[in-house]
Structures are given as C-alpha cells and as structure tokens.
Write a protein that holds these residues in place. Structure first.
Motif, PDB file in Angstrom:
ATOM      1  N   MET A   1    -139.610  -2.084 -23.241  1.00 38.38           N
ATOM      2  CA  MET A   1    -140.443  -1.460 -22.252  1.00 38.38           C
ATOM      3  C   MET A   1    -141.820  -1.262 -22.854  1.00 38.38           C
ATOM      4  O   MET A   1    -141.956  -0.906 -24.003  1.00 38.38           O
ATOM      5  N   PHE A   2    -142.797  -1.482 -22.070  1.00 38.69           N
ATOM      6  CA  PHE A   2    -144.164  -1.270 -22.502  1.00 38.69           C
ATOM      7  C   PHE A   2    -144.808  -0.284 -21.549  1.00 38.69           C
ATOM      8  O   PHE A   2    -144.724  -0.433 -20.346  1.00 38.69           O
ATOM      9  N   ALA A   3    -145.391   0.716 -22.093  1.00 40.98           N
ATOM     10  CA  ALA A   3    -146.124   1.671 -21.275  1.00 40.98           C
ATOM     11  C   ALA A   3    -147.367   2.059 -22.049  1.00 40.98           C
ATOM     12  O   ALA A   3    -147.499   1.738 -23.205  1.00 40.98           O
ATOM     13  N   ASN A   4    -148.244   2.767 -21.446  1.00 45.97           N
ATOM     14  CA  ASN A   4    -149.536   2.978 -22.057  1.00 45.97           C
ATOM     15  C   ASN A   4    -150.130   4.281 -21.547  1.00 45.97           C
ATOM     16  O   ASN A   4    -149.933   4.622 -20.405  1.00 45.97           O
ATOM     17  N   GLN A   5    -150.853   5.020 -22.403  1.00 45.81           N
ATOM     18  CA  GLN A   5    -151.452   6.294 -21.966  1.00 45.81           C
ATOM     19  C   GLN A   5    -152.264   6.072 -20.710  1.00 45.81           C
ATOM     20  O   GLN A   5    -152.133   6.780 -19.739  1.00 45.81           O
ATOM     21  N   ARG A   6    -153.134   5.074 -20.711  1.00 50.16           N
ATOM     22  CA  ARG A   6    -153.855   4.832 -19.477  1.00 50.16           C
ATOM     23  C   ARG A   6    -152.865   4.327 -18.441  1.00 50.16           C
ATOM     24  O   ARG A   6    -153.132   4.345 -17.271  1.00 50.16           O
ATOM     25  N   ASN A   7    -151.704   3.863 -18.874  1.00 43.48           N
ATOM     26  CA  ASN A   7    -150.633   3.453 -17.975  1.00 43.48           C
ATOM     27  C   ASN A   7    -149.501   4.467 -17.947  1.00 43.48           C
ATOM     28  O   ASN A   7    -148.469   4.196 -17.381  1.00 43.48           O
ATOM     29  N   LEU A  20    -135.193   7.849 -20.601  1.00 45.31           N
ATOM     30  CA  LEU A  20    -134.058   7.217 -19.916  1.00 45.31           C
ATOM     31  C   LEU A  20    -133.755   5.850 -20.514  1.00 45.31           C
ATOM     32  O   LEU A  20    -132.594   5.504 -20.748  1.00 45.31           O
ATOM     33  N   ALA A  21    -134.800   5.064 -20.750  1.00 48.72           N
ATOM     34  CA  ALA A  21    -134.601   3.724 -21.319  1.00 48.72           C
ATOM     35  C   ALA A  21    -133.958   3.804 -22.702  1.00 48.72           C
ATOM     36  O   ALA A  21    -133.024   3.048 -23.012  1.00 48.72           O
ATOM     37  N   MET A  22    -134.430   4.732 -23.526  1.00 49.51           N
ATOM     38  CA  MET A  22    -133.851   4.873 -24.871  1.00 49.51           C
ATOM     39  C   MET A  22    -132.405   5.347 -24.793  1.00 49.51           C
ATOM     40  O   MET A  22    -131.560   4.894 -25.568  1.00 49.51           O
ATOM     41  N   THR A  23    -132.096   6.230 -23.848  1.00 51.60           N
ATOM     42  CA  THR A  23    -130.717   6.690 -23.661  1.00 51.60           C
ATOM     43  C   THR A  23    -129.803   5.525 -23.303  1.00 51.60           C
ATOM     44  O   THR A  23    -128.641   5.486 -23.703  1.00 51.60           O
ATOM     45  N   LEU A  24    -130.346   4.557 -22.576  1.00 46.96           N
ATOM     46  CA  LEU A  24    -129.581   3.376 -22.180  1.00 46.96           C
ATOM     47  C   LEU A  24    -129.583   2.288 -23.256  1.00 46.96           C
ATOM     48  O   LEU A  24    -129.056   1.202 -23.044  1.00 46.96           O
ATOM     49  N   GLY A  25    -130.203   2.580 -24.401  1.00 46.95           N
ATOM     50  CA  GLY A  25    -130.170   1.649 -25.528  1.00 46.95           C
ATOM     51  C   GLY A  25    -131.383   0.761 -25.677  1.00 46.95           C
ATOM     52  O   GLY A  25    -131.400  -0.117 -26.548  1.00 46.95           O
ATOM     53  N   ALA A  26    -132.412   0.966 -24.878  1.00 55.68           N
ATOM     54  CA  ALA A  26    -133.612   0.128 -24.972  1.00 55.68           C
ATOM     55  C   ALA A  26    -134.456   0.528 -26.173  1.00 55.68           C
ATOM     56  O   ALA A  26    -134.506   1.697 -26.557  1.00 55.68           O
ATOM     57  N   LYS A  27    -135.114  -0.455 -26.765  1.00 50.83           N
ATOM     58  CA  LYS A  27    -136.149  -0.205 -27.760  1.00 50.83           C
ATOM     59  C   LYS A  27    -137.449  -0.139 -26.982  1.00 50.83           C
ATOM     60  O   LYS A  27    -137.852  -1.114 -26.364  1.00 50.83           O
ATOM     61  N   VAL A  28    -138.090   1.012 -27.012  1.00 48.18           N
ATOM     62  CA  VAL A  28    -139.251   1.257 -26.170  1.00 48.18           C
ATOM     63  C   VAL A  28    -140.532   1.187 -26.988  1.00 48.18           C
ATOM     64  O   VAL A  28    -140.641   1.816 -28.039  1.00 48.18           O
ATOM     65  N   THR A  29    -141.481   0.425 -26.479  1.00 47.52           N
ATOM     66  CA  THR A  29    -142.830   0.369 -27.037  1.00 47.52           C
ATOM     67  C   THR A  29    -143.750   1.059 -26.056  1.00 47.52           C
ATOM     68  O   THR A  29    -143.652   0.860 -24.850  1.00 47.52           O
ATOM     69  N   GLY A  30    -144.640   1.875 -26.562  1.00 44.29           N
ATOM     70  CA  GLY A  30    -145.609   2.546 -25.716  1.00 44.29           C
ATOM     71  C   GLY A  30    -146.986   2.405 -26.307  1.00 44.29           C
ATOM     72  O   GLY A  30    -147.140   2.104 -27.489  1.00 44.29           O
ATOM     73  N   SER A  31    -147.980   2.611 -25.483  1.00 43.43           N
ATOM     74  CA  SER A  31    -149.332   2.618 -26.019  1.00 43.43           C
ATOM     75  C   SER A  31    -150.066   3.853 -25.540  1.00 43.43           C
ATOM     76  O   SER A  31    -149.753   4.424 -24.495  1.00 43.43           O
ATOM     77  N   CYS A  32    -150.999   4.275 -26.350  1.00 39.11           N
ATOM     78  CA  CYS A  32    -151.783   5.469 -26.057  1.00 39.11           C
ATOM     79  C   CYS A  32    -153.058   5.397 -26.890  1.00 39.11           C
ATOM     80  O   CYS A  32    -153.239   4.471 -27.682  1.00 39.11           O
ATOM     81  N   ARG A  33    -153.906   6.375 -26.728  1.00 42.27           N
ATOM     82  CA  ARG A  33    -155.099   6.469 -27.569  1.00 42.27           C
ATOM     83  C   ARG A  33    -154.667   6.660 -29.016  1.00 42.27           C
ATOM     84  O   ARG A  33    -153.635   7.277 -29.292  1.00 42.27           O
ATOM     85  N   GLY A  34    -155.481   6.182 -29.915  1.00 44.06           N
ATOM     86  CA  GLY A  34    -155.187   6.340 -31.336  1.00 44.06           C
ATOM     87  C   GLY A  34    -154.968   7.783 -31.734  1.00 44.06           C
ATOM     88  O   GLY A  34    -154.127   8.088 -32.578  1.00 44.06           O
TER      89      GLY A  34
END
Length: 95
Positions: A1-7, A20-34
């Motif tokens: 999964m990809f998500a982003n602070q602006r997203n 929820l995704a992590m609970t279901l076993g997903a490896k989650v990638t997110g993005s945000c401001r530094g």
C-alpha cells in the motif's frame, strides 16, 4: 500500500487504512513530509518516503494497492506505482 501525507498517510483515513492493511498482513509503505517521518514510522509502516523528495520512477511497479485518501495523485502516477493486477483507490474519484 502506498499512501502519502499530502495523500493522507497521517490523517484519520490513512492511519486507519494502514492499520487495517497491516492487520491483514500487508507490508505498508507511506509517504509524508521529512519532518513527520518518525511519526509515520511509529505507525509500524514497512517503509516511509519523504513525498517532497518522491520520484515515482524510483518506486514504480511495487504496490498491489495505492490508496490516495486526498485525491492528489494523478491517475498516471497511481498506475505507475502498481504491480500488474494492482488497484488504485481514490477517495475523490474522477471519471
């Protein structure tokens, strides 16, 4: 999964979707401001990306699901991130 602070990674929907995704076993990638990366890491994300430094080409074709909770990714950007058969979810879909 990809998500982003602006997203929305650190917003209510993004946090919930990631958990929820992590609970279901997903490896989650997110993005945000530094400056918010440690907060995003504290959620347990597998990877955190600084969206201000984000180069979509550097993470192309890596995700099964891209969830844009703010509706700010272009369709082209979202699709570029997907593995074959992946899905883009957009909180404010357009035709």
């Amino acid at each position: 999964m990809f998500a982003n602070q602006r997203n929305g990674t650190l917003g209510g929907v993004g946090r919930t979707a990631a958990q929820l995704a992590m609970t279901l076993g997903a490896k989650v990638t997110g993005s945000c401001r530094g400056t918010a990366m440690s907060e995003a890491r504290s959620l347990g994300l597998a990877r955190v990306v600084d969206y201000q430094q984000l180069n979509v080409d550097s993470i192309k074709h890596q995700f099964d699901v891209v969830f844009d909770t703010a509706g700010t990714l272009s369709i082209k950007e979202g699709r570029a991130l997907l593995k074959p058969g992946g899905v883009v979810l957009d909180i404010s879909p357009s035709p």
